[in-house]
Design a protein around this motif. Sequence first.
Motif, PDB file in Angstrom:
ATOM      1  N   ALA A 186       0.746  -1.029   0.059  1.00 40.10           N
ATOM      2  CA  ALA A 186       0.037   0.033  -0.069  1.00 40.10           C
ATOM      3  C   ALA A 186       0.873   1.173  -0.163  1.00 40.10           C
ATOM      4  O   ALA A 186       0.535   2.113  -0.636  1.00 40.10           O
ATOM      5  CB  ALA A 186      -0.900   0.092   1.273  1.00 40.10           C
ATOM      6  N   THR A 187       1.808   1.308   0.783  1.00 32.86           N
ATOM      7  CA  THR A 187       2.682   2.357   0.908  1.00 32.86           C
ATOM      8  C   THR A 187       3.448   2.630  -0.793  1.00 32.86           C
ATOM      9  O   THR A 187       3.592   3.735  -1.220  1.00 32.86           O
ATOM     10  CB  THR A 187       4.014   2.253   1.776  1.00 32.86           C
ATOM     11  N   ASP A 188       3.891   1.538  -1.223  1.00 30.44           N
ATOM     12  CA  ASP A 188       4.489   1.594  -2.466  1.00 30.44           C
ATOM     13  C   ASP A 188       3.445   2.314  -3.588  1.00 30.44           C
ATOM     14  O   ASP A 188       3.690   2.912  -4.440  1.00 30.44           O
ATOM     15  CB  ASP A 188       4.969   0.247  -2.911  1.00 30.44           C
ATOM     16  N   LEU A 189       2.320   1.774  -3.593  1.00 28.23           N
ATOM     17  CA  LEU A 189       1.278   1.947  -4.194  1.00 28.23           C
ATOM     18  C   LEU A 189       0.998   3.524  -4.148  1.00 28.23           C
ATOM     19  O   LEU A 189       0.416   4.235  -5.233  1.00 28.23           O
ATOM     20  CB  LEU A 189      -0.099   1.268  -4.227  1.00 28.23           C
ATOM     21  N   LEU A 190       0.993   3.845  -2.942  1.00 27.37           N
ATOM     22  CA  LEU A 190       0.694   5.461  -2.703  1.00 27.37           C
ATOM     23  C   LEU A 190       1.594   6.285  -3.354  1.00 27.37           C
ATOM     24  O   LEU A 190       1.405   7.325  -4.398  1.00 27.37           O
ATOM     25  CB  LEU A 190       0.605   5.632  -1.252  1.00 27.37           C
ATOM     26  N   THR A 191       2.812   5.739  -3.377  1.00 26.36           N
ATOM     27  CA  THR A 191       3.892   6.469  -4.132  1.00 26.36           C
ATOM     28  C   THR A 191       3.756   6.627  -5.670  1.00 26.36           C
ATOM     29  O   THR A 191       3.786   7.598  -6.343  1.00 26.36           O
ATOM     30  CB  THR A 191       5.437   5.881  -3.714  1.00 26.36           C
ATOM     31  N   SER A 192       3.482   5.459  -6.088  1.00 26.15           N
ATOM     32  CA  SER A 192       3.401   5.415  -7.540  1.00 26.15           C
ATOM     33  C   SER A 192       2.133   6.072  -7.853  1.00 26.15           C
ATOM     34  O   SER A 192       1.908   6.683  -8.898  1.00 26.15           O
ATOM     35  CB  SER A 192       2.819   3.767  -7.959  1.00 26.15           C
ATOM     36  N   ALA A 193       0.869   6.229  -7.126  1.00 28.20           N
ATOM     37  CA  ALA A 193      -0.432   6.844  -7.288  1.00 28.20           C
ATOM     38  C   ALA A 193       0.052   8.350  -7.432  1.00 28.20           C
ATOM     39  O   ALA A 193      -0.582   8.984  -8.526  1.00 28.20           O
ATOM     40  CB  ALA A 193      -1.437   6.559  -6.425  1.00 28.20           C
ATOM     41  N   LEU A 194       0.513   8.792  -6.629  1.00 26.76           N
ATOM     42  CA  LEU A 194       1.053  10.322  -6.713  1.00 26.76           C
ATOM     43  C   LEU A 194       1.795  10.679  -8.101  1.00 26.76           C
ATOM     44  O   LEU A 194       1.477  11.646  -8.738  1.00 26.76           O
ATOM     45  CB  LEU A 194       1.812  10.628  -5.411  1.00 26.76           C
ATOM     46  N   GLU A 195       2.676   9.855  -8.495  1.00 27.83           N
ATOM     47  CA  GLU A 195       3.337   9.986  -9.783  1.00 27.83           C
ATOM     48  C   GLU A 195       2.615   9.990 -10.854  1.00 27.83           C
ATOM     49  O   GLU A 195       2.567  10.772 -11.726  1.00 27.83           O
ATOM     50  CB  GLU A 195       4.599   9.023 -10.131  1.00 27.83           C
ATOM     51  N   ASP A 235      -6.674  -0.868  -8.164  1.00 25.69           N
ATOM     52  CA  ASP A 235      -5.407  -1.085  -7.277  1.00 25.69           C
ATOM     53  C   ASP A 235      -5.433  -0.412  -5.619  1.00 25.69           C
ATOM     54  O   ASP A 235      -5.264  -1.005  -4.850  1.00 25.69           O
ATOM     55  CB  ASP A 235      -3.939  -0.643  -7.906  1.00 25.69           C
ATOM     56  N   LEU A 236      -5.923   0.840  -6.147  1.00 22.66           N
ATOM     57  CA  LEU A 236      -6.029   1.837  -4.433  1.00 22.66           C
ATOM     58  C   LEU A 236      -7.219   1.194  -3.763  1.00 22.66           C
ATOM     59  O   LEU A 236      -6.920   0.990  -2.440  1.00 22.66           O
ATOM     60  CB  LEU A 236      -6.414   3.254  -4.792  1.00 22.66           C
ATOM     61  N   VAL A 237      -8.435   0.828  -4.231  1.00 25.60           N
ATOM     62  CA  VAL A 237      -9.385   0.310  -3.758  1.00 25.60           C
ATOM     63  C   VAL A 237      -8.949  -1.087  -2.970  1.00 25.60           C
ATOM     64  O   VAL A 237      -9.162  -1.503  -1.790  1.00 25.60           O
ATOM     65  CB  VAL A 237     -10.593   0.039  -4.549  1.00 25.60           C
ATOM     66  N   GLY A 238      -8.336  -2.120  -3.582  1.00 26.42           N
ATOM     67  CA  GLY A 238      -7.766  -3.094  -3.174  1.00 26.42           C
ATOM     68  C   GLY A 238      -6.790  -2.912  -1.921  1.00 26.42           C
ATOM     69  O   GLY A 238      -6.766  -3.479  -0.998  1.00 26.42           O
ATOM     70  N   ALA A 239      -5.971  -1.974  -1.956  1.00 23.65           N
ATOM     71  CA  ALA A 239      -5.044  -1.469  -0.989  1.00 23.65           C
ATOM     72  C   ALA A 239      -5.622  -0.801   0.285  1.00 23.65           C
ATOM     73  O   ALA A 239      -5.373  -1.245   1.451  1.00 23.65           O
ATOM     74  CB  ALA A 239      -3.936  -0.776  -1.639  1.00 23.65           C
ATOM     75  N   LEU A 240      -6.731  -0.232   0.000  1.00 26.26           N
ATOM     76  CA  LEU A 240      -7.511   0.344   1.070  1.00 26.26           C
ATOM     77  C   LEU A 240      -8.052  -0.528   1.788  1.00 26.26           C
ATOM     78  O   LEU A 240      -8.160  -0.913   2.867  1.00 26.26           O
ATOM     79  CB  LEU A 240      -8.559   1.492   0.537  1.00 26.26           C
TER      80      LEU A 240
END
Length: 114
Positions: free
Chosen positions: A46-55, A73-78
């Motif tokens: 989830a931390t890695d996805l957040l970084t990618s999402a911001l990019e 992907d964000l929904v799954g991580a959340l």
Amino acid sequence: MTAHSELRLLPWSGTDGKPCYLSTDDSNSHLSRLADTTEAIQLGLATDLLTSALEVLNDEKTAPEDLRNLSTDLVGALRDTLRVATSRGQRLSTPRPSTQGGGDNPRLPAAAFG
């Protein structure tokens, strides 16, 4: 070690999508350790996805399909992160109100605030 009377919500669901629970008073059992490891992996992803999402969100040329995939992907991580938070919250011990000072306001020692 004190036995827990509650079930531990595991960081995965069953094949039918229903939550899975563990009943044990051994926090070092194989399944408990597997759950701890899985939670750590989920939170790291989830931390890695957040970084990618911001990019991705900062790139004005991101295609709608890429945004849709990111949203999935964000929904799954959340979902995973909320399951971890729920599980850990359920396992926190409930503090007993202090009898010092009287009244309805419990008092905590200064050390409780770091």
